[in-house]
Design a protein around this motif. Structure first.
Motif, PDB file in Angstrom:
ATOM      1  N   UNK A 107      87.964  20.917  38.489  1.00 15.37           N
ATOM      2  CA  UNK A 107      87.265  22.125  38.961  1.00 15.37           C
ATOM      3  C   UNK A 107      85.812  22.181  38.908  1.00 15.37           C
ATOM      4  N   UNK A 108      85.267  22.843  39.952  1.00 21.44           N
ATOM      5  CA  UNK A 108      83.966  22.710  40.226  1.00 21.44           C
ATOM      6  C   UNK A 108      83.085  23.649  39.423  1.00 21.44           C
ATOM      7  N   UNK A 109      83.866  24.492  38.721  1.00 23.12           N
ATOM      8  CA  UNK A 109      83.010  25.314  37.894  1.00 23.12           C
ATOM      9  C   UNK A 109      82.625  24.536  36.714  1.00 23.12           C
ATOM     10  N   UNK A 110      81.278  24.727  36.597  1.00 17.78           N
ATOM     11  CA  UNK A 110      80.564  24.080  35.299  1.00 17.78           C
ATOM     12  C   UNK A 110      80.465  24.942  34.255  1.00 17.78           C
ATOM     13  N   UNK A 111      80.307  26.274  34.381  1.00 21.75           N
ATOM     14  CA  UNK A 111      79.924  26.906  33.419  1.00 21.75           C
ATOM     15  C   UNK A 111      80.632  28.475  33.546  1.00 21.75           C
ATOM     16  N   UNK A 112      80.801  29.406  32.872  1.00 19.17           N
ATOM     17  CA  UNK A 112      80.732  30.818  32.997  1.00 19.17           C
ATOM     18  C   UNK A 112      79.560  31.412  33.391  1.00 19.17           C
ATOM     19  N   UNK A 113      79.544  32.561  34.013  1.00 19.64           N
ATOM     20  CA  UNK A 113      78.246  33.405  34.070  1.00 19.64           C
ATOM     21  C   UNK A 113      78.424  35.051  34.041  1.00 19.64           C
ATOM     22  N   UNK A 114      77.900  35.456  33.526  1.00 20.58           N
ATOM     23  CA  UNK A 114      78.015  37.166  33.251  1.00 20.58           C
ATOM     24  C   UNK A 114      76.590  37.999  33.363  1.00 20.58           C
ATOM     25  N   UNK A 115      76.446  39.173  33.393  1.00 17.74           N
ATOM     26  CA  UNK A 115      75.359  39.735  33.598  1.00 17.74           C
ATOM     27  C   UNK A 115      75.566  41.221  33.135  1.00 17.74           C
ATOM     28  N   UNK A 116      74.237  41.654  32.592  1.00 12.00           N
ATOM     29  CA  UNK A 116      74.297  43.020  32.101  1.00 12.00           C
ATOM     30  C   UNK A 116      72.798  43.515  32.401  1.00 12.00           C
ATOM     31  N   UNK A 117      72.841  44.696  32.400  1.00 14.15           N
ATOM     32  CA  UNK A 117      71.367  45.487  32.714  1.00 14.15           C
ATOM     33  C   UNK A 117      71.097  46.061  31.264  1.00 14.15           C
ATOM     34  N   UNK A 118      69.603  46.156  30.877  1.00 14.70           N
ATOM     35  CA  UNK A 118      69.207  46.516  29.926  1.00 14.70           C
ATOM     36  C   UNK A 118      67.696  47.502  30.539  1.00 14.70           C
ATOM     37  N   UNK A 119      67.358  48.309  29.268  1.00 14.25           N
ATOM     38  CA  UNK A 119      66.342  49.342  29.890  1.00 14.25           C
ATOM     39  C   UNK A 119      65.731  49.952  28.730  1.00 14.25           C
ATOM     40  N   UNK A 120      64.552  50.658  28.902  1.00 13.98           N
ATOM     41  CA  UNK A 120      63.991  51.351  27.982  1.00 13.98           C
ATOM     42  C   UNK A 120      63.996  52.990  28.572  1.00 13.98           C
ATOM     43  N   UNK A 121      64.756  53.574  27.774  1.00 15.94           N
ATOM     44  CA  UNK A 121      64.743  55.069  27.911  1.00 15.94           C
ATOM     45  C   UNK A 121      63.959  55.954  26.721  1.00 15.94           C
ATOM     46  N   UNK A 122      62.999  56.605  27.082  1.00 20.39           N
ATOM     47  CA  UNK A 122      62.171  57.366  26.099  1.00 20.39           C
ATOM     48  C   UNK A 122      61.691  56.325  25.030  1.00 20.39           C
ATOM     49  N   UNK A 123      61.468  55.143  25.354  1.00 20.12           N
ATOM     50  CA  UNK A 123      61.072  54.124  24.290  1.00 20.12           C
ATOM     51  C   UNK A 123      61.847  53.509  23.453  1.00 20.12           C
ATOM     52  N   UNK A 124      63.364  53.745  23.991  1.00 19.72           N
ATOM     53  CA  UNK A 124      64.316  52.847  23.037  1.00 19.72           C
ATOM     54  C   UNK A 124      65.127  51.987  24.017  1.00 19.72           C
ATOM     55  N   UNK A 125      64.993  50.880  23.778  1.00 23.73           N
ATOM     56  CA  UNK A 125      65.639  49.885  24.463  1.00 23.73           C
ATOM     57  C   UNK A 125      67.297  50.074  24.217  1.00 23.73           C
ATOM     58  N   UNK A 126      67.904  50.240  25.506  1.00 22.62           N
ATOM     59  CA  UNK A 126      69.354  50.259  25.533  1.00 22.62           C
ATOM     60  C   UNK A 126      70.223  49.272  26.558  1.00 22.62           C
ATOM     61  N   UNK A 127      71.356  48.968  25.900  1.00 19.75           N
ATOM     62  CA  UNK A 127      72.052  48.131  26.604  1.00 19.75           C
ATOM     63  C   UNK A 127      73.195  48.538  27.840  1.00 19.75           C
ATOM     64  N   UNK A 128      73.238  47.792  28.856  1.00 20.16           N
ATOM     65  CA  UNK A 128      74.350  48.378  29.639  1.00 20.16           C
ATOM     66  C   UNK A 128      74.176  50.081  30.037  1.00 20.16           C
ATOM     67  N   UNK A 129      72.886  50.213  30.993  1.00 21.92           N
ATOM     68  CA  UNK A 129      72.575  51.614  31.381  1.00 21.92           C
ATOM     69  C   UNK A 129      73.939  52.210  32.284  1.00 21.92           C
ATOM     70  N   UNK A 130      74.255  53.492  31.817  1.00 23.13           N
ATOM     71  CA  UNK A 130      74.915  54.120  32.789  1.00 23.13           C
ATOM     72  C   UNK A 130      73.895  54.977  33.783  1.00 23.13           C
ATOM     73  N   UNK A 131      74.480  55.740  34.751  1.00 27.46           N
ATOM     74  CA  UNK A 131      73.460  56.300  35.931  1.00 27.46           C
ATOM     75  C   UNK A 131      72.638  57.229  35.339  1.00 27.46           C
ATOM     76  N   UNK A 132      73.020  57.978  34.354  1.00 27.02           N
ATOM     77  CA  UNK A 132      72.102  58.973  33.982  1.00 27.02           C
ATOM     78  C   UNK A 132      70.951  58.211  33.205  1.00 27.02           C
ATOM     79  N   UNK A 133      71.160  57.199  32.632  1.00 25.51           N
ATOM     80  CA  UNK A 133      70.238  56.434  31.664  1.00 25.51           C
ATOM     81  C   UNK A 133      69.211  55.804  32.628  1.00 25.51           C
ATOM     82  N   UNK A 134      69.764  55.096  33.742  1.00 25.98           N
ATOM     83  CA  UNK A 134      69.197  54.353  34.699  1.00 25.98           C
ATOM     84  C   UNK A 134      68.354  55.070  35.408  1.00 25.98           C
ATOM     85  N   UNK A 135      68.489  56.403  35.786  1.00 26.06           N
ATOM     86  CA  UNK A 135      67.730  57.336  36.606  1.00 26.06           C
ATOM     87  C   UNK A 135      66.715  57.850  35.597  1.00 26.06           C
ATOM     88  N   UNK A 136      66.836  57.823  34.277  1.00 22.90           N
ATOM     89  CA  UNK A 136      65.714  58.316  33.304  1.00 22.90           C
ATOM     90  C   UNK A 136      64.830  56.981  32.899  1.00 22.90           C
TER      91      UNK A 136
END
Lengths: 245, 245, 245, 245, 245, 245
Positions: free
Chosen positions: B160-189
C-alpha cells in the motif's frame, strides 16, 4: 425486425419491462422539491428550486418560467469523465439534454398561473446505467409537483399551474428486438435508440429517434412507440403513487 | 474569550461534540472507491478513480499522482447557487477547497509506491450544512483506501502507498465559545473559523484559521487546536471502523 | 525538531531575521496609494484605487467594500510562467492569494466609515524570491493608508475607516530549523510552510500552515508562531516609519 | 495644417522634442534581458526570456521564433482598468499591440541564426502616459540584445541573429501642429495619430496612421514622417548608449 | 526598388489595375443594408443592422454608435481554418480587422445626426483571395449607406449622418514592383504590404504598412501611396455607381 | 386535427408542397465540395473539406471520420443575433444542430472505406427563413458527394464510402393543419414541429418531434411522417439531379 432473436436481459427482464423504478421524495432538505429517481442502477437527483425572479424575456409579462440544468458527477459512469466545471464548458450532449428536460416540463406548465417566478430544475446524475435523461424528466416532474405544493401551501399561488403529468422512457432495437428502457450495455449495442416523452393524457411531447447503425423502418418505429406508450403509463402510475395521488 | 456564555447547539450537542458521523462505502458502483460521508446534515459523495496515466510533470518519473476535485450540487445549499459548469468556471472558493483536499491526500501517500498512475478524488456535496471541506477530506481518505485495496487485489501494486490516515474537522469561536465541527448557522455567526487536517499519528498537515470578525488571540487558538485534536481522533476512529481495521 | 542543524542563509541572515524591507511610497503617479514593497529580492507593487461604486451585495447598504487582485509578471520568476491574461484564466494559486489579501485588508477596515465606495488593491509582483503574498499584504496596507489619507484630504470621509494596521510574514521549517521570512530556495526546500497575518494589536487574522513533507508537531507550530510574531512586529514598525507615524 | 497655432507642451518641450528617455538594464534579476524604459512618465518593463523550444509551426525547421506579449497593470492608467487575467481575455487593443511588437522584433532577427529556440518578449506597462507601445518596442530591442549576449556568452550560438536595431515613436497632429512623442493628454486631443517603427539603417518596418477626427492630408503625413525619423534616430542613439555600443 | 522586374499577374492584370469589382446590393433580405462585394475572387458579405440602443459609453449622450464585426467562413480559405465560434475566441487578426473597419466607418459618420442608435456592420468573408479587409471596408460603406436611406425613409432621422464616402485598398511590393490590390498569392510573396483607407474627399483615414521581409524606403512608400490613391478613386466611383449617385 | 381549417401559405403553396429547392454546386472555389442550397428564402452554404488526419478516438483505427459544424451569420435572421465567435461560445441550439448534421452524414458513410481522413462539413446560414437544419443536411450530402468524387479522382480511395443518399425536411402542424417544409412564420406559429431525416432507401435516420404548444397525437404524427416521406423523396430527386446521377 424478426422476433426470432432471443435477447437475454439482466435480471431476466422481459423486452417490454421497465427496470425497477424507485422515487424517493425529500431526498435533500433545502430544495422546494427534491426527488431521487432510480431506473434500476441509474440514479438521478432532481431538485426543484423556486426563485422569485424571471429571465429578461419574461420580465413584466406576468408569466413565470420553468427551466432545467443537467449534470453528471465525474464518476457516475464506468470510466471517469471530465468535470464540466473544470473544463469550463458544458458538452453539446449536456446542453441538448437540459434543453429537452426544460421543454418537457414547460409542456405541462401554465406559466401565467405560475406568476412571475422561476422554477429551476436541477437533474444531477449520481450513477449512470442508461436512460439518465428519461429518468431525469420523470423525476423532475415529481420534484416540480412538490415545489408547486410548497407554493400553494405558502399561498403564493391560488391554484396549481400544472396541467398534466409528464414522463419519459427510452426504447431501442437491439439485434432486431425492440426493447423498453435500455440499460447502458443495451444502449451501447443498440441499432436504433428513441427517447419518448408523453403526458398523462397520452399525448406526445417529444420523440427523438436516432439510427445508430442501419436506418429504421416505419414498422420498427411503430413497435418502439407501442413499447414507449406501455412504459410511460407505468411511470405515470409510479409518479402518482409516490405523490399519493 | 470568556466561557460564561452558554451556546445552545442543535440536537443538544456539547461544544466539543462532533455531529453524528456516517460513512457509507460502495455508495455508487463504478468507482474504485465510493464513500458517502455525512457530518450531520452535510453529505458529501467521495469517489476515488484510478487512471493509468499521470500528468505531464510526473511522466517518466516512476511516481504517481493524487489529486482532487470538489463540487457542490446547485441546490445543496439553502438558496440555489449557480452551476459552475454553466457559468463556465469554478469559483475561487472551489479551487481553494480542491487544492486543500489534494494536498491533504498527498501528505499520506507514497507516490513512488503508487507507481505511474493517478488517483483522482471527486468530492461532490449532495447537501451542505457546514464543514463540507473537512467531511470531504475525511471521506476521501476512505475512498482512497478502497481504491488502494482494489489495486492490491488486482496485483497492480505490491504494497500500500498509504503511509497513514488523514482526517479533518472545522472549529470556531461563536460568541466567545470555542466549538467543534460547526454547522452552517454556527459558521455564519462565527468570529473565528479554523479548518484543521491531521494524520493518524497526530501530526498537522494543514491549519487554516481565519478571523471573520475580530482577530483571535493565541489563547483562543490553543483552545481551538485542542478541540480539533479531539474531533479528529474520533473521525480517525470512525474511518477505521468503516474499513473494519 | 532538533536545533543542531546549522542553516547557512544568504547574506549571513540569522534564522529569526527578516530580509531587508524597503517601502517606497508614491511609486507610480496615478493611484491614490502606490507602494513598492521589497522583502530582499521580492518586489511587489501595491496600488490602492478608490472607485465610487460598490459591488451588488453592498448596494444601498451604506457600507463600502475592500477587495484585492494579485498578479505576477510572467518573468518575475526564475523561469517564465504563462501570462494569465493570455491563458484566459487565473490559476487557483492566484485566486487563493488574492482572496487572502482581501480578507486581511477587510479585517482592519470599518466598511461603514468607508462609505459606499470600493477600495481596490492591486498587488503585482515585479520580481519574485519567496514571500510574495506576505509582502503584498504588508505593502497593500500602506497603499490603503495613503488612499484613506486622500479621501480624508478630499473631505470625502470625516474619519479614517482603518481600525488597525495589518502585516504578514512567512515562516517555515527547513532541515528541522524554524526560519523567518523564507526566500525562494528556502521555500522550495521547506518541510513546513506557514503564512501568518497579524494586526498592530497583536491579534491573528489568518494562519495558513501546510506540511509540504512530513506533518508538523504542536511544538514546531509554537516555534513558528513565535518567529512570525517577532517578524510581524518589525514589519509593523517599518510600515509606521514609511508613513511617518 | 497651419503652423500658426502655438502648442504649449509640458516641461516646455518643443514640438519636435522627445520626452526624456531613460533605459535601465538588468532591472529585474531572473530574465536573460530586463530593461525598464521610460519615455517621460511612461514606464514599461521589457523582459526577454529564452526558451529552448519553438511553437509548432517552427518545429524541425532549424529556425527559432521571436514573439511578444503586452500587458498593463490595472492602475498604470489615470483611472483603473479591469485586469485582463480576471476578465478572462485580452482586449483587442492588447492583442493588436503585442502583434505589432512581435512583428517589429522579427523584422531585425535572423531566425535561422537564432536556432530552434524562442525569444519571448514581455512588455508590461508600470505607468502609462502615452506612447506605451513605442516605448515597448524601443525597450524590447535592448532586452533582446541582452538576451542575445547571454546566448553568445553561453556558446549556444556562434554569432548574433540581430541584423539591425529597431525603435519606434508616436507622432500626431494636435490643433494643426505636428508633434513628436505624444504624451497622454496630447494623444487624447489628437486629430491624427501615427506610430512609426524604423530600423537602424533607416528603413520603415511599420507605419500605422489613424485619423481620429478629420482625415489627414499627404502634406501632414510627410511632416509626421519627418518628425518620426528625427525621433527614432535619437532613440536608436539612446539604445546604443545604454548598451555601450 | 528597381522597376526592371516584370511581374506577370493573373488575368494579365497591370501592376496598377484593380481586380474586377462587383457590388451586389440587397444580397440578403433581412438587413437594412446588405451588400456582397467582390474584388476578383474575394467575396465579402457586408450587412448593416440598425439597433435602437447604444453601448454604455454613449447612453444619454444623444449620439449614436457605429461598430463592426468581421468573420471568415472556415472554408473561405485554401485550407480550412478553425471556426472561431467553436474555438471560443476570436483571433488577434480578426479583432484587429474589425477594429479597423469600425474606425474607418466612424471617420465619415456624424454620430450626433445618427441619434442614439447603433449601426452594426457585419463583414463575413464567403471566399478569400487577398484583400478581405479592404473589400470589407469598401462594401460596408455601401451597406451603411443603404441603412441610412432606410432611416431617412422611415423618418427616423431628418438628414444623413454620412459626411463622406470611404473606401480601402491594399498595395504591396512584390519582387521590387509596387502592385495595386494584391491577391492571395501576391500577398504571400509580398515584401511590403500596406492597407490604405481614404475618404471621397481624398483624405487619409488609415495607413497600415508592414515590412514582411526587408524594411521599405521612403521612395517605396511614396510609390505605394500613389497606387493606393488611384485604386481608391476607382473604388469610390464603383460605390457611387452601385448606389446610383 | 380537423382538416377544415384552410391555411393560406405564401406563394399559394399547397400544404404538402416544398418551397422551390435550388442546389448550386461549386459555389466557392477552395473547398473539395461547396454547395449553396436554397429552400425558398432559406440559404445555406455547405462546404466539405478533406483533412488528412482523424480525431484521437479514430487514430490508428484505419477508419475515417465525418463531422459537421453549423453557424448562422449574425444578420441571417430578421433581427440581428449575437455573433457566436464574439460571445465566445456556441449556443445549445447550434451544438444540437451540428450534432444532428454530423450523425445524419455518418449514417450513410462507410468510415473504413473513407480511410484515415476526416470529412469536415461546414453549414453556414447566409439567410434564414425556417428549415435551416434540414436544408443543411440536404445540401451537405451533395457537398460530401463532391468531396468524395475529388478523393476518387485523386486515387486516394478506390471506391466511394457513400452507401446511400440522405436528406431532411421539417413538417409541422399549424392551426390543426399538417404542413410540409415550414417557413419561418409558420414555424413560429407552429403547434408541433418535426424534423425528419431519411435515406435514399427510405429508412429513417432521425426523427425529432416537439410539441411547442399542446401535445400531439399518434394520428397527427402519422400525418406528419407521410408528409415528410413525400418531401424527402422530392429532395432526394433534387440531389440526384444536381449531381447528374
Amino acid at each position: 425486425m424478426t422476433a426470432m432473436t432471443t435477447i437475454i436481459r439482466s435480471q431476466g427482464r422481459a423486452p417490454d419491462a421497465l427496470r425497477p423504478v424507485r422515487l424517493t421524495r425529500h431526498y435533500t432538505k433545502h430544495a422546494e422539491g427534491s426527488v431521487l429517481i432510480e431506473f434500476g442502477d441509474t440514479k438521478v437527483l432532481c431538485t426543484a428550486s423556486i426563485e422569485e425572479r424571471v429571465p429578461p424575456h419574461k420580465k413584466g409579462s406576468g408569466e413565470g418560467w420553468v427551466t432545467a440544468e443537467y449534470g453528471m458527477l465525474p464518476r457516475a459512469t464506468h470510466s471517469r469523465s471530465d468535470r464540466e466545471a473544470a473544463r469550463g464548458k458544458q458538452t453539446g450532449r449536456t446542453q441538448e439534454i437540459q434543453r429537452l428536460i426544460g421543454r418537457s416540463m414547460r409542456s405541462v406548465f401554465d406559466l401565467a398561473t405560475l406568476g412571475e417566478r422561476t422554477l429551476q430544475l436541477d437533474c444531477d446524475v449520481i450513477q449512470a446505467d442508461g436512460g439518465t435523461r428519461t429518468a431525469a424528466i420523470t423525476g423532475a416532474w415529481v420534484a416540480a409537483h412538490d415545489a408547486v405544493s410548497t407554493l400553494l401551501a405558502r399561498g403564493a399561488i391560488g391554484r396549481s399551474p400544472l396541467r398534466d403529468a409528464v414522463a419519459a422512457v427510452s426504447v431501442g432495437i437491439v439485434q432486431g428486438v425492440p426493447l423498453l428502457d435500455l440499460e447502458y450495455t443495451e444502449d451501447a449495442a443498440c441499432g436504433t435508440d428513441m427517447n419518448v416523452v408523453m403526458t398523462g393524457a397520452g399525448g406526445f411531447v417529444e420523440i427523438q429517434g436516432t439510427a445508430e447503425g442501419a436506418p429504421f423502418s416505419r414498422a420498427e418505429m411503430d413497435a418502439l412507440l407501442a413499447l414507449a406508450d406501455k412504459g410511460i403509463r407505468e411511470l405515470l402510475a409510479a409518479q402518482r403513487q409516490a405523490l399519493g395521488l
